[in-house]
Motif scaffolding. Structure first.
Motif, PDB file in Angstrom:
ATOM      1  N   GLU A  78       4.414  -0.473  14.632  1.00 13.57           N
ATOM      2  CA  GLU A  78       5.183   0.100  13.251  1.00 13.57           C
ATOM      3  C   GLU A  78       5.264  -0.362  12.514  1.00 13.57           C
ATOM      4  N   LEU A  79       5.534  -2.221  11.962  1.00 12.49           N
ATOM      5  CA  LEU A  79       5.294  -2.858  11.020  1.00 12.49           C
ATOM      6  C   LEU A  79       4.321  -2.928  10.558  1.00 12.49           C
ATOM      7  N   ARG A  80       3.439  -2.798  11.223  1.00 16.24           N
ATOM      8  CA  ARG A  80       1.869  -3.302  10.749  1.00 16.24           C
ATOM      9  C   ARG A  80       1.637  -2.304   9.729  1.00 16.24           C
ATOM     10  N   ALA A  81       1.649  -1.096  10.253  1.00 13.56           N
ATOM     11  CA  ALA A  81       1.560   0.468  10.302  1.00 13.56           C
ATOM     12  C   ALA A  81       2.215   0.167   8.141  1.00 13.56           C
ATOM     13  N   GLU A  82       3.196   0.287   8.650  1.00 10.89           N
ATOM     14  CA  GLU A  82       4.483  -0.075   7.182  1.00 10.89           C
ATOM     15  C   GLU A  82       4.030  -1.046   5.694  1.00 10.89           C
ATOM     16  N   TYR A  83       3.298  -2.018   6.750  1.00  9.03           N
ATOM     17  CA  TYR A  83       2.905  -3.577   5.747  1.00  9.03           C
ATOM     18  C   TYR A  83       1.358  -2.675   5.475  1.00  9.03           C
ATOM     19  N   GLU A  84       0.251  -2.076   6.425  1.00  6.40           N
ATOM     20  CA  GLU A  84      -0.580  -1.848   6.328  1.00  6.40           C
ATOM     21  C   GLU A  84      -0.615  -0.723   4.628  1.00  6.40           C
ATOM     22  N   GLU A  85       0.850   0.296   4.995  1.00  2.00           N
ATOM     23  CA  GLU A  85       0.490   1.148   3.993  1.00  2.00           C
ATOM     24  C   GLU A  85       0.925   1.374   2.684  1.00  2.00           C
ATOM     25  N   ARG A  86       2.064  -0.151   2.552  1.00  4.22           N
ATOM     26  CA  ARG A  86       2.358  -0.975   1.410  1.00  4.22           C
ATOM     27  C   ARG A  86       1.354  -1.737   0.779  1.00  4.22           C
ATOM     28  N   TYR A  87       0.680  -2.183   1.310  1.00 10.32           N
ATOM     29  CA  TYR A  87      -0.499  -2.902   0.576  1.00 10.32           C
ATOM     30  C   TYR A  87      -1.132  -1.584   0.189  1.00 10.32           C
ATOM     31  N   ARG A  88      -1.514  -0.752   1.118  1.00  8.02           N
ATOM     32  CA  ARG A  88      -2.531   0.087   0.280  1.00  8.02           C
ATOM     33  C   ARG A  88      -1.899   0.912  -1.368  1.00  8.02           C
ATOM     34  N   SER A  89      -0.873   0.800  -1.414  1.00  9.64           N
ATOM     35  CA  SER A  89      -0.137   1.664  -2.439  1.00  9.64           C
ATOM     36  C   SER A  89       0.071   0.416  -3.280  1.00  9.64           C
ATOM     37  N   LEU A  90       0.117  -1.347  -3.298  1.00  9.05           N
ATOM     38  CA  LEU A  90       0.132  -1.703  -3.806  1.00  9.05           C
ATOM     39  C   LEU A  90      -1.640  -2.775  -5.041  1.00  9.05           C
ATOM     40  N   ARG A  91      -2.548  -2.297  -3.588  1.00  8.81           N
ATOM     41  CA  ARG A  91      -3.359  -2.318  -4.126  1.00  8.81           C
ATOM     42  C   ARG A  91      -3.925  -1.389  -5.328  1.00  8.81           C
ATOM     43  N   ARG A  92      -3.483   0.165  -4.793  1.00 10.27           N
ATOM     44  CA  ARG A  92      -3.766   1.320  -5.612  1.00 10.27           C
ATOM     45  C   ARG A  92      -2.727   0.831  -7.426  1.00 10.27           C
ATOM     46  N   ARG A  93      -2.059   0.369  -6.868  1.00  6.09           N
ATOM     47  CA  ARG A  93      -0.775   0.495  -8.457  1.00  6.09           C
ATOM     48  C   ARG A  93      -1.848  -1.256  -9.121  1.00  6.09           C
ATOM     49  N   LEU A  94      -2.037  -2.099  -8.900  1.00  2.00           N
ATOM     50  CA  LEU A  94      -3.528  -3.374  -9.048  1.00  2.00           C
ATOM     51  C   LEU A  94      -4.138  -2.874  -9.934  1.00  2.00           C
ATOM     52  N   CYS A  95      -5.142  -1.974  -9.018  1.00  2.00           N
ATOM     53  CA  CYS A  95      -5.926  -1.586  -9.700  1.00  2.00           C
ATOM     54  C   CYS A  95      -5.882  -0.260 -10.765  1.00  2.00           C
TER      55      CYS A  95
END
Length: 117
Positions: A78-95
């Motif tokens: 569960e934590l891995r899925a949450e962190y992966e989603e957060r990472y994708r979101s941050l990456r989209r915002r950065l891009c």
């Protein structure tokens, strides 16, 4: 190669399997030790009763430990899925921020070029 088929052994899988066996064996030893400690306080048990109580204690100890491992593994997933989603979101915002900044620099360059010319 394994003795059972022609597939090559994967070192990571083999190590994980070995770790699992060692962990289970260590847990069984802990269960035996705890069962013995528990039954020592019950001096009135006969030898056969003591063996039965120890066996049941060991079974319960292993079952509870396995349940704890399963819950921990599930929470890890569960934590891995949450962190992966957060990472994708941050990456989209950065891009998006980078593209916006690049567009601003390009627009400023165009305005400067047009104004100079």
């Amino acid at each position: 190669m394994t003795a059972m088929d022609d597939r090559p052994l994967e070192a990571g899988a083999l190590i994980s399997e070995l770790e699992g066996h060692l962990l289970i064996e260590a847990t069984r030893a802990e269960g035996r030790a705890e069962a013995a400690r528990f039954t020592r306080s019950l001096a009135w048990l006969t030898d056969s009763q003591r063996e039965e109580v120890e066996a049941r204690f060991q079974e319960n100890y292993l079952a509870l430990t396995r349940l704890s491992w399963e819950r921990t593994a599930q929470r890890g997933r569960e934590l891995r899925a949450e962190y992966e989603e957060r990472y994708r979101s941050l990456r989209r915002r950065l891009c998006a921020g980078f593209l916006f900044g690049a567009a601003l620099v390009l627009a400023a360059a165009v305005v400067t070029t047009v104004s100079s010319g």
